[in-house]
Design an enzyme around this catalytic site. Structure first.
Site, PDB file in Angstrom:
ATOM      1  N   ASP A 237       0.885  -1.171   0.000  1.00 53.08           N
ATOM      2  CA  ASP A 237       0.000   0.000   0.000  1.00 53.08           C
ATOM      3  C   ASP A 237       0.921   1.218   0.000  1.00 53.08           C
ATOM      4  O   ASP A 237       2.132   1.102   0.200  1.00 53.08           O
ATOM      5  CB  ASP A 237      -0.873  -0.024   1.275  1.00 53.08           C
ATOM      6  CG  ASP A 237      -1.775   1.205   1.373  1.00 53.08           C
ATOM      7  OD1 ASP A 237      -2.382   1.603   0.362  1.00 53.08           O
ATOM      8  OD2 ASP A 237      -1.875   1.792   2.484  1.00 53.08           O
TER       9      ASP A 237
ATOM     10  N   CYS B  29      -4.441  -1.443  -1.862  1.00 54.51           N
ATOM     11  CA  CYS B  29      -4.606  -0.012  -2.041  1.00 54.51           C
ATOM     12  C   CYS B  29      -5.550   0.205  -3.219  1.00 54.51           C
ATOM     13  O   CYS B  29      -5.271  -0.271  -4.329  1.00 54.51           O
ATOM     14  CB  CYS B  29      -3.233   0.595  -2.330  1.00 54.51           C
ATOM     15  SG  CYS B  29      -3.286   2.343  -2.762  1.00 54.51           S
ATOM     16  N   ASN B  30      -6.658   0.881  -2.971  1.00 56.97           N
ATOM     17  CA  ASN B  30      -7.632   1.132  -4.042  1.00 56.97           C
ATOM     18  C   ASN B  30      -7.029   1.995  -5.144  1.00 56.97           C
ATOM     19  O   ASN B  30      -7.274   1.782  -6.326  1.00 56.97           O
ATOM     20  CB  ASN B  30      -8.863   1.842  -3.478  1.00 56.97           C
ATOM     21  CG  ASN B  30      -9.648   0.983  -2.519  1.00 56.97           C
ATOM     22  OD1 ASN B  30     -10.635   0.376  -2.880  1.00 56.97           O
ATOM     23  ND2 ASN B  30      -9.201   0.907  -1.262  1.00 56.97           N
TER      24      ASN B  30
ATOM     25  N   CYS C 163     -10.991   3.409   0.528  1.00 60.68           N
ATOM     26  CA  CYS C 163      -9.543   3.586   0.711  1.00 60.68           C
ATOM     27  C   CYS C 163      -9.186   2.777   1.942  1.00 60.68           C
ATOM     28  O   CYS C 163      -9.871   2.871   2.974  1.00 60.68           O
ATOM     29  CB  CYS C 163      -9.218   5.068   0.929  1.00 60.68           C
ATOM     30  SG  CYS C 163      -7.533   5.371   1.516  1.00 60.68           S
TER      31      CYS C 163
HETATM   32  N1  DGL Z   1      -4.676   3.360   1.016  1.00 64.06           N
HETATM   33  C1  DGL Z   1      -4.794   3.834  -0.313  1.00 64.06           C
HETATM   34  C2  DGL Z   1      -6.112   3.445  -0.956  1.00 64.06           C
HETATM   35  O1  DGL Z   1      -6.687   2.442  -0.601  1.00 64.06           O
HETATM   36  C3  DGL Z   1      -4.440   5.224  -0.682  1.00 64.06           C
HETATM   37  C4  DGL Z   1      -4.044   6.237   0.285  1.00 64.06           C
HETATM   38  C5  DGL Z   1      -3.194   7.306  -0.348  1.00 64.06           C
HETATM   39  O2  DGL Z   1      -2.009   7.104  -0.377  1.00 64.06           O
HETATM   40  O3  DGL Z   1      -3.745   8.305  -0.852  1.00 64.06           O
HETATM   41  O4  DGL Z   1      -6.588   4.096  -1.847  1.00 64.06           O
END
Ligand code: DGL
Length: 280
Positions: A8, A72-73, A194
């Site tokens: 992530d 991580c999305n 997220c």
């Molecule tokens: N945790 C990440 C997600 O699921 C993104 C967080 C980021 O770095 O903006 O999108």
């Protein structure tokens, strides 16, 4: 026994790692937090794609992973297709906001979605949204700054100002998305799009009220990883559960103390499982 790689932009994916550990107690994991390049959500797709490819390569070469979970999305939206074409042999699992499950759970027909700018602006998300039942209304919010504030709230040196900022941002986005509740015309289902937001779940639940369902993706992603490993014949032998210590190694491209604090707080892992990532 080769490990499963998980990455992530930072600590958000630990929420997915938690579900993976519960679903796959015989497996070993190597987690990479790309904290040195976080947040991904407010960076370009090209940048996130380059980081994702570099991390996959590093985990394959240095850790000989048998599978990769993109926890991580934002990275999934930007890079899952290029990861698949670069590594066709690797078992690869991504995460995306749980819109489909939300359509099945909502009674009011109004669903809130909180995600990063990168995710909501991506073609992949827009396609997913367009494929949903047109009878359901999705109220989508790009929550700028929230993942970073959650990340910083685990850094011992920044904890209290960052926690205050998490509280403010949650309040702001919930107000902009709402109203929430089981009444008609209100949002009764909120998708956490997220992986970082899972760590603010309790605060969010308080803000939206007990009648609103929050949906995250850790468990379905863990089940999908299990199914794919099984069909590839790559599950570790289940004779004895792997010993808790040494089952997980965590690496960061950023602040090691922050990762140690988060691993201890969210997964109960000792700091000596955490290391600085070199060469990625
Ligand atoms: N945790 C990440 C997600 O699921 C993104 C967080 C980021 O770095 O903006 O999108």
């Amino acid at each position: 026994m080769r490990p499963i790689g998980v990455f992530d932009s930072g600590i958000g994916g630990l929420s997915v790692l938690q579900a993976l550990q519960a679903e796959l107690p015989h497996e070993r994991f190597v987690y990479l937090a790309d904290t040195g390049h976080a947040p991904y959500g407010e960076k370009s797709e090209t940048f996130v794609r380059q980081r994702s490819l570099a991390i996959a390569q590093h985990l394959i070469e240095q850790h000989h992973i048998k599978a990769l979970v993109v926890a991580c999305n934002t990275a999934t939206a930007a890079a899952i297709h290029v990861l698949r074409s670069h590594h066709p042999q690797l078992v690869l699992v991504g995460v995306e906001p749980a819109l489909k499950p939300a359509t099945q759970l909502t009674r009011t027909g109004r669903v809130g979605v909180m995600a990063t700018q990168g995710t909501v602006g991506s073609e992949k998300f827009q396609r997913l949204l367009a494929s949903m039942d047109p009878g359901i209304h999705f109220e989508v919010k790009a929550c700028n700054g929230l993942a970073l504030a959650i990340e910083q709230s685990t850094l011992p040196a920044h904890a209290s100002p960052a926690q205050a900022q998490v509280g403010q941002l949650l309040q702001q986005y919930v107000t902009e998305l709402g109203p929430f509740g089981p009444q008609s015309g209100h949002i009764d289902t909120l998708v956490l799009g997220c992986t970082h937001y899972v760590f603010a779940q309790e605060q969010l639940q308080q803000l939206v009220g007990p009648g609103v369902r929050l949906i995250s993706t850790g468990e379905p992603v863990a089940r999908q990883t299990h199914r794919l490993l099984q069909s590839a014949g790559l599950l570790s032998p289940q004779a004895a559960p792997a010993h808790a210590h040494g089952r997980v190694a965590l690496y960061t491209t950023g602040d090691l103390e922050g990762l140690k604090a988060a691993a201890q707080r969210w997964l109960g892992l000792p700091g000596d499982d955490c290391h600085a990532a070199v060469g990625v």
